[in-house]
Design a protein around this motif. Structure first.
Motif, mmCIF file in Angstrom:
data_model
loop_
_atom_site.group_PDB
_atom_site.id
_atom_site.type_symbol
_atom_site.label_atom_id
_atom_site.label_comp_id
_atom_site.label_asym_id
_atom_site.label_seq_id
_atom_site.Cartn_x
_atom_site.Cartn_y
_atom_site.Cartn_z
ATOM 1 N N ARG A 238 50.910 38.213 22.447
ATOM 2 C CA ARG A 238 50.289 39.610 21.145
ATOM 3 C C ARG A 238 49.598 39.523 20.712
ATOM 4 N N GLU A 239 50.022 38.558 19.547
ATOM 5 C CA GLU A 239 49.383 38.311 18.503
ATOM 6 C C GLU A 239 49.238 36.857 18.223
ATOM 7 N N THR A 240 48.552 36.123 18.458
ATOM 8 C CA THR A 240 47.261 35.004 18.959
ATOM 9 C C THR A 240 47.198 35.537 20.045
ATOM 10 N N ALA A 241 47.419 34.942 20.997
ATOM 11 C CA ALA A 241 46.685 34.419 22.108
ATOM 12 C C ALA A 241 46.133 35.124 23.332
ATOM 13 N N ARG A 242 46.234 36.110 22.980
ATOM 14 C CA ARG A 242 46.024 37.188 23.149
ATOM 15 C C ARG A 242 44.420 36.985 25.017
ATOM 16 N N PRO A 243 45.182 36.736 25.955
ATOM 17 C CA PRO A 243 44.597 35.743 27.536
ATOM 18 C C PRO A 243 43.434 37.489 27.611
ATOM 19 N N ASP A 244 42.583 37.022 28.096
ATOM 20 C CA ASP A 244 41.352 38.705 28.858
ATOM 21 C C ASP A 244 42.003 38.063 30.901
ATOM 22 N N VAL A 245 42.422 37.101 31.039
ATOM 23 C CA VAL A 245 42.874 37.070 32.399
ATOM 24 C C VAL A 245 44.304 36.149 32.622
ATOM 25 N N VAL A 246 44.492 36.632 32.955
ATOM 26 C CA VAL A 246 46.323 35.007 33.238
ATOM 27 C C VAL A 246 45.488 34.599 35.367
ATOM 28 N N ILE A 247 45.722 33.549 35.101
ATOM 29 C CA ILE A 247 45.578 32.919 37.125
ATOM 30 C C ILE A 247 46.775 32.805 37.183
ATOM 31 N N LEU A 248 47.600 33.794 37.940
ATOM 32 C CA LEU A 248 49.316 33.414 38.041
ATOM 33 C C LEU A 248 49.465 32.436 39.111
ATOM 34 N N VAL A 249 49.764 31.533 39.034
ATOM 35 C CA VAL A 249 50.655 30.804 40.925
ATOM 36 C C VAL A 249 51.393 31.380 40.928
ATOM 37 N N PHE A 250 52.227 31.727 42.045
ATOM 38 C CA PHE A 250 53.365 31.843 42.167
ATOM 39 C C PHE A 250 53.375 31.900 43.968
ATOM 40 N N ASN A 251 54.446 32.688 44.517
ATOM 41 C CA ASN A 251 54.903 32.381 46.080
ATOM 42 C C ASN A 251 55.642 34.142 46.305
ATOM 43 N N ASP A 252 54.969 33.831 47.899
ATOM 44 C CA ASP A 252 55.445 35.622 47.979
ATOM 45 C C ASP A 252 56.928 34.904 48.585
ATOM 46 N N HIS A 253 57.699 35.963 49.044
ATOM 47 C CA HIS A 253 58.969 35.835 49.517
ATOM 48 C C HIS A 253 58.898 36.275 50.523
ATOM 49 N N ALA A 254 57.945 36.816 51.395
ATOM 50 C CA ALA A 254 57.950 37.667 52.703
ATOM 51 C C ALA A 254 57.965 38.968 52.393
ATOM 52 N N SER A 255 56.844 38.983 50.814
ATOM 53 C CA SER A 255 56.468 40.404 51.195
ATOM 54 C C SER A 255 55.253 41.185 51.675
ATOM 55 N N ALA A 256 54.367 39.804 51.792
ATOM 56 C CA ALA A 256 52.881 40.083 51.779
ATOM 57 C C ALA A 256 52.749 39.172 53.168
ATOM 58 N N PHE A 257 53.532 38.197 52.986
ATOM 59 C CA PHE A 257 53.086 37.103 53.560
ATOM 60 C C PHE A 257 54.603 37.084 55.170
ATOM 61 N N ASP A 258 54.514 36.809 56.027
ATOM 62 C CA ASP A 258 55.576 35.851 57.567
ATOM 63 C C ASP A 258 54.957 34.925 57.993
ATOM 64 N N MET A 259 55.820 34.839 59.105
ATOM 65 C CA MET A 259 55.566 33.994 59.833
ATOM 66 C C MET A 259 54.522 33.955 60.566
ATOM 67 N N ARG A 260 53.844 35.209 60.701
ATOM 68 C CA ARG A 260 52.963 35.545 61.537
ATOM 69 C C ARG A 260 51.486 34.568 60.977
ATOM 70 N N ILE A 261 51.045 34.440 59.513
ATOM 71 C CA ILE A 261 50.930 34.215 58.709
ATOM 72 C C ILE A 261 51.148 33.382 57.392
ATOM 73 N N ILE A 262 50.634 32.144 57.255
ATOM 74 C CA ILE A 262 51.513 31.637 56.182
ATOM 75 C C ILE A 262 50.206 30.412 55.453
ATOM 76 N N PRO A 263 49.510 31.139 54.484
ATOM 77 C CA PRO A 263 48.405 30.482 54.120
ATOM 78 C C PRO A 263 49.371 29.396 53.054
ATOM 79 N N THR A 264 48.492 28.661 53.253
ATOM 80 C CA THR A 264 49.274 26.947 52.061
ATOM 81 C C THR A 264 48.638 27.341 50.601
ATOM 82 N N PHE A 265 47.312 27.866 50.212
ATOM 83 C CA PHE A 265 46.685 28.476 48.695
ATOM 84 C C PHE A 265 46.385 30.070 49.219
ATOM 85 N N ALA A 266 46.384 30.671 48.785
ATOM 86 C CA ALA A 266 45.453 32.346 49.057
ATOM 87 C C ALA A 266 45.304 32.801 47.666
#
Length: 282
Positions: free
Chosen positions: A45-73
């Motif tokens: 809040r006081e020092t870093a103040r990023p404009d953009v965060v590239i946030l690396v995460f994994n989906d838990h069967a909300s956006a992807f399921d066994m029909r499509i499994i991208p390694t990196f999206a």
């Protein structure tokens, strides 16, 4: 040009999000978990103040399921809504993307020989929203744009730590070639040690977790060479999520300095780890 100024690593335990959403942050169980993020919250809040965060995460069967499994999206859309994970979407702001930078990164990565899946519409679950909550708090809107970068660590085979580290290096090259003046952070999320099923359910390996955090700092690239079997043996079946932290670390360059660190056991049935890094100059 755009520049990567910091890296953040954090667990994304869904129960932490529920505690925040239900006003339990001062409960004796949750207070020490969340206290470890107070420094980071003030710093952002006081020092870093990023404009953009590239946030690396994994989906838990909300956006992807066994029909499509991208390694990196990579999410290149304008906004990403909180996902309904079975009990309704979390009461958090919609994630605002940065399509110009995201498309630039996607193009750069593909030309750099990474086979990225491009996502223009995607709901994002606790893997992405819990890190935003623990770092930014309960806010009417997130204070920066977010580019979601989803990694498959749910279904075999997940990417190697070496490939994740190299992807982070390629992301750094992509960001550095973007002409707009942007303060960019890369966050790696997931882990640390935990197993959710079977006879080892509840496994937490404090020593291994803390050695992992140690090796994110400095100029060693030892972490990129840890094999999948070591993650499985030492940190449980879900500990493989830690390879996502290596994308963040790879994006930090040859060497890093530690600004803040937090480790706490337990939170639900997992360990909570958190670290803030900056690239070391020279």
């Amino acid at each position: 040009m755009a520049r990567i100024t910091a890296g953040v690593g954090t667990s994304h335990v869904p129960a932490i999000g529920a505690a925040i959403d239900n006003g339990k942050t001062d409960d004796p169980y949750w207070q020490p978990v969340l206290a470890g993020y107070e420094w980071t919250r003030a710093w952002e809040r006081e020092t870093a103040r990023p404009d953009v965060v590239i946030l690396v995460f994994n989906d838990h069967a909300s956006a992807f399921d066994m029909r499509i499994i991208p390694t990196f999206a990579i999410g290149c859309g304008e906004r990403f809504k909180p996902a309904d994970e079975g009990w309704g979407p979390r009461p958090v702001p919609v994630v605002e993307g940065h399509p110009d930078l995201a498309w630039h990164i996607a193009q750069s990565l593909i030309l750099d020989e990474f086979d990225m899946t491009i996502i223009n519409e995607m709901d994002v679950d606790h893997g992405l929203t819990v890190p935003l909550s623990v770092v930014f708090g309960q806010v009417p809107e997130w204070p920066c744009k977010v580019i979601p970068l989803a990694v498959n660590v749910v279904t075999y085979p997940p990417p190697s730590g070496n490939r994740c580290w190299a992807l982070g290096e390629a992301i750094a090259r992509a960001v550095a070639s973007f002409p707009e003046d942007l303060n960019v952070q890369v966050w790696g999320t997931g882990g640390l040690s935990h197993q959710l099923q079977g006879t080892r359910a509840g496994l937490i390996n404090r020593d291994w977790d803390n050695r992992f955090l140690d090796r994110l700092v400095g100029d060693s690239d030892e972490l990129r060479h840890i094999p999948h079997l070591e993650y499985l043996r030492e940190t449980g079946s879900e500990g493989i999520e830690m390879v996502m932290w290596l994308i963040m670390r790879g994006a930090m360059g040859k060497a890093t300095r530690q600004l803040h660190r937090h480790y706490h056991v337990p939170a639900s049935n997992t360990a909570v780890g958190h670290i803030v890094l900056e690239p070391a100059q020279g």
